[in-house]
Design a protein around this motif. Structure first.
Motif, PDB file in Angstrom:
ATOM      1  N   LEU A 107      13.980  10.286   8.424  1.00 49.91           N
ATOM      2  CA  LEU A 107      13.412  10.709   9.706  1.00 49.91           C
ATOM      3  C   LEU A 107      12.769  12.083   9.605  1.00 49.91           C
ATOM      4  CD1 LEU A 107      16.234   9.504  12.133  1.00 49.91           C
ATOM      5  CD2 LEU A 107      13.963   8.495  11.803  1.00 49.91           C
ATOM      6  N   ASP A 108      12.777  12.657   8.433  1.00 47.43           N
ATOM      7  CA  ASP A 108      12.068  13.917   8.164  1.00 47.43           C
ATOM      8  C   ASP A 108      10.663  13.561   7.694  1.00 47.43           C
ATOM      9  OD1 ASP A 108      10.904  16.116   6.812  1.00 47.43           O
ATOM     10  OD2 ASP A 108      12.875  16.958   6.358  1.00 47.43           O
ATOM     11  N   PRO A 109       9.621  13.933   8.443  1.00 42.49           N
ATOM     12  CA  PRO A 109       8.252  13.531   8.068  1.00 42.49           C
ATOM     13  C   PRO A 109       7.871  13.912   6.651  1.00 42.49           C
ATOM     14  CG  PRO A 109       8.275  14.451  10.279  1.00 42.49           C
ATOM     15  CD  PRO A 109       9.645  14.695   9.711  1.00 42.49           C
ATOM     16  N   ARG A 110       8.323  15.088   6.198  1.00 43.36           N
ATOM     17  CA  ARG A 110       7.957  15.517   4.844  1.00 43.36           C
ATOM     18  C   ARG A 110       8.671  14.666   3.792  1.00 43.36           C
ATOM     19  NH1 ARG A 110       9.354  21.765   5.448  1.00 43.36           N
ATOM     20  NH2 ARG A 110      11.101  20.711   6.480  1.00 43.36           N
ATOM     21  N   MET A 111       9.942  14.367   4.028  1.00 44.96           N
ATOM     22  CA  MET A 111      10.664  13.518   3.081  1.00 44.96           C
ATOM     23  C   MET A 111      10.103  12.101   3.108  1.00 44.96           C
ATOM     24  SD  MET A 111      12.889  13.140   0.727  1.00 44.96           S
ATOM     25  CE  MET A 111      13.904  14.622   0.777  1.00 44.96           C
ATOM     26  N   PHE A 112       9.787  11.604   4.311  1.00 44.51           N
ATOM     27  CA  PHE A 112       9.198  10.268   4.414  1.00 44.51           C
ATOM     28  C   PHE A 112       7.913  10.190   3.591  1.00 44.51           C
ATOM     29  CE2 PHE A 112       6.344   7.154   6.231  1.00 44.51           C
ATOM     30  CZ  PHE A 112       7.151   6.056   6.458  1.00 44.51           C
ATOM     31  N   ALA A 113       7.049  11.190   3.711  1.00 42.33           N
ATOM     32  CA  ALA A 113       5.794  11.204   2.953  1.00 42.33           C
ATOM     33  C   ALA A 113       6.052  11.311   1.459  1.00 42.33           C
ATOM     34  CB  ALA A 113       4.910  12.357   3.433  1.00 42.33           C
ATOM     35  N   SER A 114       7.083  12.065   1.087  1.00 47.04           N
ATOM     36  CA  SER A 114       7.413  12.205  -0.331  1.00 47.04           C
ATOM     37  C   SER A 114       7.875  10.875  -0.921  1.00 47.04           C
ATOM     38  CB  SER A 114       8.522  13.258  -0.489  1.00 47.04           C
ATOM     39  OG  SER A 114       8.963  13.334  -1.826  1.00 47.04           O
ATOM     40  N   ILE A 115       8.671  10.124  -0.159  1.00 41.32           N
ATOM     41  CA  ILE A 115       9.193   8.851  -0.654  1.00 41.32           C
ATOM     42  C   ILE A 115       8.108   7.788  -0.732  1.00 41.32           C
ATOM     43  CG2 ILE A 115      10.754   6.922  -0.126  1.00 41.32           C
ATOM     44  CD1 ILE A 115      12.634   8.999   1.174  1.00 41.32           C
ATOM     45  N   THR A 116       7.274   7.693   0.326  1.00 34.18           N
ATOM     46  CA  THR A 116       6.332   6.577   0.463  1.00 34.18           C
ATOM     47  C   THR A 116       4.926   6.862  -0.027  1.00 34.18           C
ATOM     48  OG1 THR A 116       5.614   7.238   2.680  1.00 34.18           O
ATOM     49  CG2 THR A 116       7.569   5.819   2.522  1.00 34.18           C
ATOM     50  N   GLY A 117       4.556   8.158  -0.077  1.00 29.75           N
ATOM     51  CA  GLY A 117       3.182   8.511  -0.409  1.00 29.75           C
ATOM     52  C   GLY A 117       2.250   8.507   0.785  1.00 29.75           C
ATOM     53  N   HIS A 118       2.809   8.349   2.011  1.00 29.21           N
ATOM     54  CA  HIS A 118       1.991   8.287   3.226  1.00 29.21           C
ATOM     55  C   HIS A 118       2.618   9.110   4.346  1.00 29.21           C
ATOM     56  CE1 HIS A 118      -0.918   5.116   2.115  1.00 29.21           C
ATOM     57  NE2 HIS A 118       0.059   4.693   1.334  1.00 29.21           N
ATOM     58  N   ASN A 119       1.777   9.818   5.080  1.00 31.38           N
ATOM     59  CA  ASN A 119       2.222  10.620   6.218  1.00 31.38           C
ATOM     60  C   ASN A 119       2.094   9.793   7.499  1.00 31.38           C
ATOM     61  OD1 ASN A 119       3.036  12.799   7.777  1.00 31.38           O
ATOM     62  ND2 ASN A 119       0.972  13.671   7.893  1.00 31.38           N
ATOM     63  N   ASN A 146       0.816  -1.217   0.000  1.00 28.62           N
ATOM     64  CA  ASN A 146       0.000   0.000   0.000  1.00 28.62           C
ATOM     65  C   ASN A 146       0.849   1.266   0.000  1.00 28.62           C
ATOM     66  OD1 ASN A 146       0.869  -0.718   2.579  1.00 28.62           O
ATOM     67  ND2 ASN A 146      -0.781   0.357   3.600  1.00 28.62           N
ATOM     68  N   PHE A 147       2.173   1.123   0.020  1.00 24.78           N
ATOM     69  CA  PHE A 147       3.047   2.277  -0.124  1.00 24.78           C
ATOM     70  C   PHE A 147       3.490   2.383  -1.586  1.00 24.78           C
ATOM     71  CE2 PHE A 147       4.955   3.281   4.321  1.00 24.78           C
ATOM     72  CZ  PHE A 147       3.675   3.337   4.863  1.00 24.78           C
ATOM     73  N   SER A 148       3.935   3.558  -1.971  1.00 20.12           N
ATOM     74  CA  SER A 148       4.379   3.780  -3.358  1.00 20.12           C
ATOM     75  C   SER A 148       5.770   4.402  -3.342  1.00 20.12           C
ATOM     76  CB  SER A 148       3.393   4.682  -4.107  1.00 20.12           C
ATOM     77  OG  SER A 148       3.130   5.876  -3.380  1.00 20.12           O
ATOM     78  N   CYS A 149       6.714   3.685  -2.743  1.00 18.96           N
ATOM     79  CA  CYS A 149       8.069   4.208  -2.595  1.00 18.96           C
ATOM     80  C   CYS A 149       8.720   4.444  -3.955  1.00 18.96           C
ATOM     81  CB  CYS A 149       8.910   3.249  -1.761  1.00 18.96           C
ATOM     82  SG  CYS A 149       8.293   3.065  -0.061  1.00 18.96           S
ATOM     83  N   ASP A 150       9.418   5.559  -4.064  1.00 17.51           N
ATOM     84  CA  ASP A 150       9.962   5.985  -5.347  1.00 17.51           C
ATOM     85  C   ASP A 150      10.905   4.960  -5.963  1.00 17.51           C
ATOM     86  OD1 ASP A 150       8.598   8.407  -5.379  1.00 17.51           O
ATOM     87  OD2 ASP A 150      10.160   9.440  -4.263  1.00 17.51           O
ATOM     88  N   TYR A 151      11.644   4.217  -5.131  1.00 16.24           N
ATOM     89  CA  TYR A 151      12.639   3.281  -5.652  1.00 16.24           C
ATOM     90  C   TYR A 151      12.075   1.899  -5.935  1.00 16.24           C
ATOM     91  CZ  TYR A 151      12.638   2.009  -0.706  1.00 16.24           C
ATOM     92  OH  TYR A 151      12.251   1.655   0.561  1.00 16.24           O
ATOM     93  N   CYS A 152      10.808   1.672  -5.563  1.00 21.13           N
ATOM     94  CA  CYS A 152      10.235   0.330  -5.711  1.00 21.13           C
ATOM     95  C   CYS A 152       8.946   0.344  -6.524  1.00 21.13           C
ATOM     96  CB  CYS A 152       9.993  -0.274  -4.325  1.00 21.13           C
ATOM     97  SG  CYS A 152       9.409  -1.986  -4.339  1.00 21.13           S
ATOM     98  N   LEU A 153       7.928   1.044  -6.023  1.00 22.26           N
ATOM     99  CA  LEU A 153       6.624   1.112  -6.702  1.00 22.26           C
ATOM    100  C   LEU A 153       6.192   2.565  -6.854  1.00 22.26           C
ATOM    101  CD1 LEU A 153       4.709  -1.747  -4.805  1.00 22.26           C
ATOM    102  CD2 LEU A 153       5.624  -1.850  -7.127  1.00 22.26           C
TER     103      LEU A 153
END
Length: 322
Positions: A122-134, A22-29
């Protein structure tokens, strides 16, 4: 004992129970999960035969992976099957942490021994950018709950030049007072991410040198450990690990085999194809499974050939859980 022609013994099974994430990580999905099969994932009865067969051949550790394994409603049943199998002494799971805070107690009650969680920033904004989830704050609370329950936690972070390469100091600050193991993983090339790989691959060798120059010492690997080179420092509660698949002799210590969620044996994460063992699993005959596994292991190669740009049938890591 499962042993290949190079003398490597396989104590460790990585078992994918779904390829859905259910995540959409930039390096995987980066485009999210795309359903390209009938999603007829292994049933609990098939998993029971599978784990029993591996255990009788000397496998002592099982890691449940995905996709995201917590998306399966029968996850706790699968954990119980693994933990109740004679010969299996450690059941681990790799998760994106989406349901960690709410479900960790159920997983522990079902027999889970340890946990790996993906946190690439560990940056919430970067984490959300990478995964698509906050979800970073929830996942961090879940980690604290797992530690309070006595569950060892490892955190996986994929190194990416344009995303988290400069976060090493933030990760080290976290490890100062947090008793986890952080594993920095070199980005690996797959069939779907060639451009992304070329733009973002970072070698872990410079980080290893920095750690050693800063008083970190390397631990000796256990026979059932994963591929990480792990380091400790007397002034830190946590440990640091490096997974560097492009390093020399990376495959020499290979100790794991992989089963996909559709019942295919992958002799390597980057093998050309999966080998179908599902008919044997459906017959619930673990003796026949043992014979089949020993025969198929003869085809395992010495290396993954990633260094030559060959990625086999692996389009993305969610296919068979990394």
């Amino acid at each position: 004992m499962l042993e290949d022609k190079y003398g490597r013994r396989f104590h460790y099974l990585r078992l994918s129970i779904t390829d859905v994430c259910n995540f959409s990580c930039d390096y995987c999905l980066p485009d999210g999960y795309q359903c390209d099969n009938d999603r007829d994932f292994l049933k609990v009865s098939e998993i029971k035969t599978l784990v029993s067969g591996f255990a009788k051949l000397g496998t002592g550790k099982v890691r449940i992976t995905g996709g995201e394994p917590a998306l399966r409603k029968d996850l706790c049943d699968i954990l119980r099957v693994c933990t109740s199998t004679p010969g299996i002494n450690h059941v681990a799971m790799t998760t994106n942490g989406f349901k960690l805070e709410s479900d960790i107690q159920d997983w522990v009650d079902a027999g889970l021994n340890s946990l790996n969680i993906s946190i690439d920033s560990l940056d919430p904004r970067m984490f959300a950018s990478i995964t698509g989830h906050n979800k970073l704050e929830s996942i961090l609370r879940g980690i604290n709950k797992a530690l309070a329950l006595g569950i060892p936690v490892k955190v996986n972070a994929v190194l990416m030049k344009q995303y988290n390469e400069k976060e090493l100091d933030a990760f080290l600050t976290w490890l100062k007072s947090t008793p986890i193991t952080l594993r920095l993983i070199e980005l690996m090339q797959t069939g779907d991410n060639i451009d992304f790989f070329n733009q973002n691959h970072v070698s872990g060798s410079a980080i290893k040198e920095k750690l050693q120059n800063s008083g970190w010492s390397q631990l000796i690997r256990d026979k059932s450990s994963g591929p990480a080179q792990e380091f400790y420092h007397p002034d830190f509660e946590g440990r640091m690990g490096l997974i560097m698949p492009y390093s020399k002799d990376f495959c020499a210590s290979c100790n794991r085999l992989r089963i996909s969620s559709l019942g295919k044996l992958h002799l390597c994460l980057f093998a050309d194809q999966g080998l179908d063992i599902r008919p044997t699993l459906q017959n619930e005959n673990d003796q026949a499974l043992q014979q089949q596994l020993q025969a198929l292991l003869g085809d395992k190669e010495a290396t993954h050939w990633l260094q030559d740009g060959l990625t086999g049938a692996t389009k993305h890591l969610a296919m068979i859980g990394g």
